[in-house]
Design an enzyme around this catalytic site. Structure first.
Site, PDB file in Angstrom:
ATOM      1  N   HIS A  75       0.802  -1.228   0.000  1.00 44.07           N
ATOM      2  CA  HIS A  75       0.000   0.000   0.000  1.00 44.07           C
ATOM      3  C   HIS A  75       0.835   1.279   0.000  1.00 44.07           C
ATOM      4  O   HIS A  75       0.353   2.329  -0.412  1.00 44.07           O
ATOM      5  CB  HIS A  75      -0.908   0.035   1.237  1.00 44.07           C
ATOM      6  CG  HIS A  75      -1.859  -1.109   1.321  1.00 44.07           C
ATOM      7  ND1 HIS A  75      -1.570  -2.264   2.025  1.00 44.07           N
ATOM      8  CD2 HIS A  75      -3.091  -1.287   0.797  1.00 44.07           C
ATOM      9  CE1 HIS A  75      -2.595  -3.095   1.928  1.00 44.07           C
ATOM     10  NE2 HIS A  75      -3.527  -2.538   1.198  1.00 44.07           N
ATOM     11  N   CYS A  97       4.125  -1.321  -3.730  1.00 45.64           N
ATOM     12  CA  CYS A  97       3.826  -1.702  -5.112  1.00 45.64           C
ATOM     13  C   CYS A  97       4.399  -0.649  -6.064  1.00 45.64           C
ATOM     14  O   CYS A  97       4.235   0.554  -5.829  1.00 45.64           O
ATOM     15  CB  CYS A  97       2.315  -1.809  -5.293  1.00 45.64           C
ATOM     16  SG  CYS A  97       1.806  -2.060  -7.000  1.00 45.64           S
ATOM     17  N   HIS A 130      -7.789   4.713   4.180  1.00 42.08           N
ATOM     18  CA  HIS A 130      -7.153   3.540   3.581  1.00 42.08           C
ATOM     19  C   HIS A 130      -5.641   3.757   3.575  1.00 42.08           C
ATOM     20  O   HIS A 130      -5.157   4.869   3.359  1.00 42.08           O
ATOM     21  CB  HIS A 130      -7.673   3.329   2.157  1.00 42.08           C
ATOM     22  CG  HIS A 130      -7.218   2.065   1.502  1.00 42.08           C
ATOM     23  ND1 HIS A 130      -5.978   1.937   0.917  1.00 42.08           N
ATOM     24  CD2 HIS A 130      -7.827   0.863   1.358  1.00 42.08           C
ATOM     25  CE1 HIS A 130      -5.857   0.711   0.438  1.00 42.08           C
ATOM     26  NE2 HIS A 130      -6.968   0.038   0.683  1.00 42.08           N
ATOM     27  N   GLU A 132      -3.235   3.057   1.500  1.00 42.85           N
ATOM     28  CA  GLU A 132      -2.660   3.658   0.290  1.00 42.85           C
ATOM     29  C   GLU A 132      -2.969   5.145   0.217  1.00 42.85           C
ATOM     30  O   GLU A 132      -2.089   5.961  -0.098  1.00 42.85           O
ATOM     31  CB  GLU A 132      -3.204   2.962  -0.965  1.00 42.85           C
ATOM     32  CG  GLU A 132      -2.623   3.551  -2.248  1.00 42.85           C
ATOM     33  CD  GLU A 132      -3.296   3.041  -3.514  1.00 42.85           C
ATOM     34  OE1 GLU A 132      -3.404   3.811  -4.477  1.00 42.85           O
ATOM     35  OE2 GLU A 132      -3.706   1.858  -3.547  1.00 42.85           O
ATOM     36  N   THR A 168      -5.236   3.464  -6.581  1.00 41.73           N
ATOM     37  CA  THR A 168      -4.998   2.531  -7.687  1.00 41.73           C
ATOM     38  C   THR A 168      -6.056   1.447  -7.846  1.00 41.73           C
ATOM     39  O   THR A 168      -6.178   0.859  -8.925  1.00 41.73           O
ATOM     40  CB  THR A 168      -3.619   1.847  -7.531  1.00 41.73           C
ATOM     41  OG1 THR A 168      -3.597   1.132  -6.287  1.00 41.73           O
ATOM     42  CG2 THR A 168      -2.496   2.868  -7.554  1.00 41.73           C
ATOM     43  N   CYS A 199      -4.828   1.023 -11.345  1.00 41.11           N
ATOM     44  CA  CYS A 199      -4.028  -0.127 -11.779  1.00 41.11           C
ATOM     45  C   CYS A 199      -4.854  -0.975 -12.744  1.00 41.11           C
ATOM     46  O   CYS A 199      -5.936  -1.442 -12.403  1.00 41.11           O
ATOM     47  CB  CYS A 199      -3.615  -0.966 -10.569  1.00 41.11           C
ATOM     48  SG  CYS A 199      -2.750  -2.493 -11.008  1.00 41.11           S
ATOM     49  N   SER A 227     -10.942  -5.507   2.786  1.00 38.45           N
ATOM     50  CA  SER A 227     -10.434  -5.258   1.440  1.00 38.45           C
ATOM     51  C   SER A 227     -11.298  -4.271   0.665  1.00 38.45           C
ATOM     52  O   SER A 227     -12.465  -4.540   0.365  1.00 38.45           O
ATOM     53  CB  SER A 227     -10.346  -6.572   0.663  1.00 38.45           C
ATOM     54  OG  SER A 227      -9.991  -6.324  -0.689  1.00 38.45           O
ATOM     55  N   SER A 228     -10.728  -3.121   0.316  1.00 34.52           N
ATOM     56  CA  SER A 228     -11.428  -2.112  -0.483  1.00 34.52           C
ATOM     57  C   SER A 228     -11.694  -2.652  -1.882  1.00 34.52           C
ATOM     58  O   SER A 228     -12.800  -2.531  -2.418  1.00 34.52           O
ATOM     59  CB  SER A 228     -10.580  -0.839  -0.545  1.00 34.52           C
ATOM     60  OG  SER A 228     -11.172   0.127  -1.364  1.00 34.52           O
TER      61      SER A 228
END
Length: 287
Positions: A75, A97, A130, A132, A168, A199, A227-228
């Protein structure tokens, strides 16, 4: 006998796969390894790695550590995390990532290139809080504006310049709706630029998972509730197949649903390990 198929396109994305591989490699050395936050939003995978020795910590705990080794998950993290690590002599195993890392750099360049006194709104389409998104907002010294949906776009000042980015793993369709709305409402005296930073490995799963879900009578979507990305993909399943159920693992399978069902599909999020989907298949097919 039920026909049970696991979606080949489901499972860890590249970024998560890399983070877990790095964790496993470090743990294999027999050294203590900390992870800043859950390495992946899947409780069962986190538990598997915990048994291997991975110690998950909060940001508060991270700030109190010294002379240790800490893994940063896919993230990404804000600049302050790296500064804390430097100050406390913490060795960072950086598993951010590459897609997220490029996005962080673009947002930081945008923020740093803004002339002093110039009012420019850096906007991030993403989920507040979140991991990220916190890392992205951190590139702007906390000044970026986060919007979670098109309903929140009206919080922007359309008389000022706007630069729009996206988390993403957000929906590409919703991002395009937001772009269209801003284009329609932004002042002629202000500039608007947008950057599609979603992404494609994640975005491309949406049409694929819709096709997969529509091809089966019953769908089990295996995913942790944090989990988003999982929430978005499960919604896609449900939109084409009302007989779709989100489960954490094999223990959540309702055997009553299996009766008089000939075709069952198992799929999951970018945070869902293949071994967990296989375990669900085994549970369904066992006599």
């Amino acid at each position: 006998m039920n026909n049970v198929e696991i979606d080949e396109g489901s499972g860890f994305c590249f970024g998560v796969t890399t983070a877990i591989r790095k964790a496993e490699e470090e743990l294999a050395k027999g050294e203590i390894l900390y992870c800043l936050g859950d390495i992946v939003h899947n409780g069962q995978e986190c538990e598997r790695l915990r048994k291997m020795g991975l110690i998950t910590i909060t940001h508060k705990e991270f700030g109190e550590l010294k002379n240790v080794k800490v893994l940063l998950r896919a993230h990404g993290e804000p600049p302050e995390t790296y500064e804390t690590a430097r100050r406390n002599h913490i060795e960072i195993i950086d598993a951010t990532c590459p897609v997220v890392l490029r996005l962080q750099k673009r947002i930081k360049q945008e923020y740093d290139s803004t002339p002093s006194g110039k009012e420019k709104q850096i906007v991030i389409f993403g989920k507040k809080g979140h991991a990220e998104v916190m890392g992205l907002v951190g590139q702007t010294a906390g000044k970026a504006i986060v919007i979670e949906s098109i309903e929140e776009v009206n919080k922007l000042d359309f008389t000022k310049d706007i630069r729009l980015y996206s988390q993403t793993t957000k929906s590409l369709d919703e991002f395009r709706q937001i772009v269209a709305y801003i284009k329609e409402h932004v002042s002629k005296n202000a500039t608007f630029e947008y950057f599609d930073t979603i992404c494609r490995q994640v975005a491309n799963r949406m049409p694929n998972i819709r096709k997969f879900a529509a091809s089966h009578d019953l769908i089990f979507f295996v995913c942790g509730h944090k989990s988003s990305n999982g929430k978005i993909l499960f919604h896609e399943c449900k939109s084409v197949n009302s007989n779709s159920y989100q489960i954490d693992g094999p223990e959540d399978i309702d055997k009553n649903l299996l009766e008089s069902t000939s075709s069952i599909g198992i799929c999951g999020a970018t945070s869902t390990p293949k071994w967990l989907m296989e375990a669900c298949k085994k549970e369904i097919t066992k006599k």
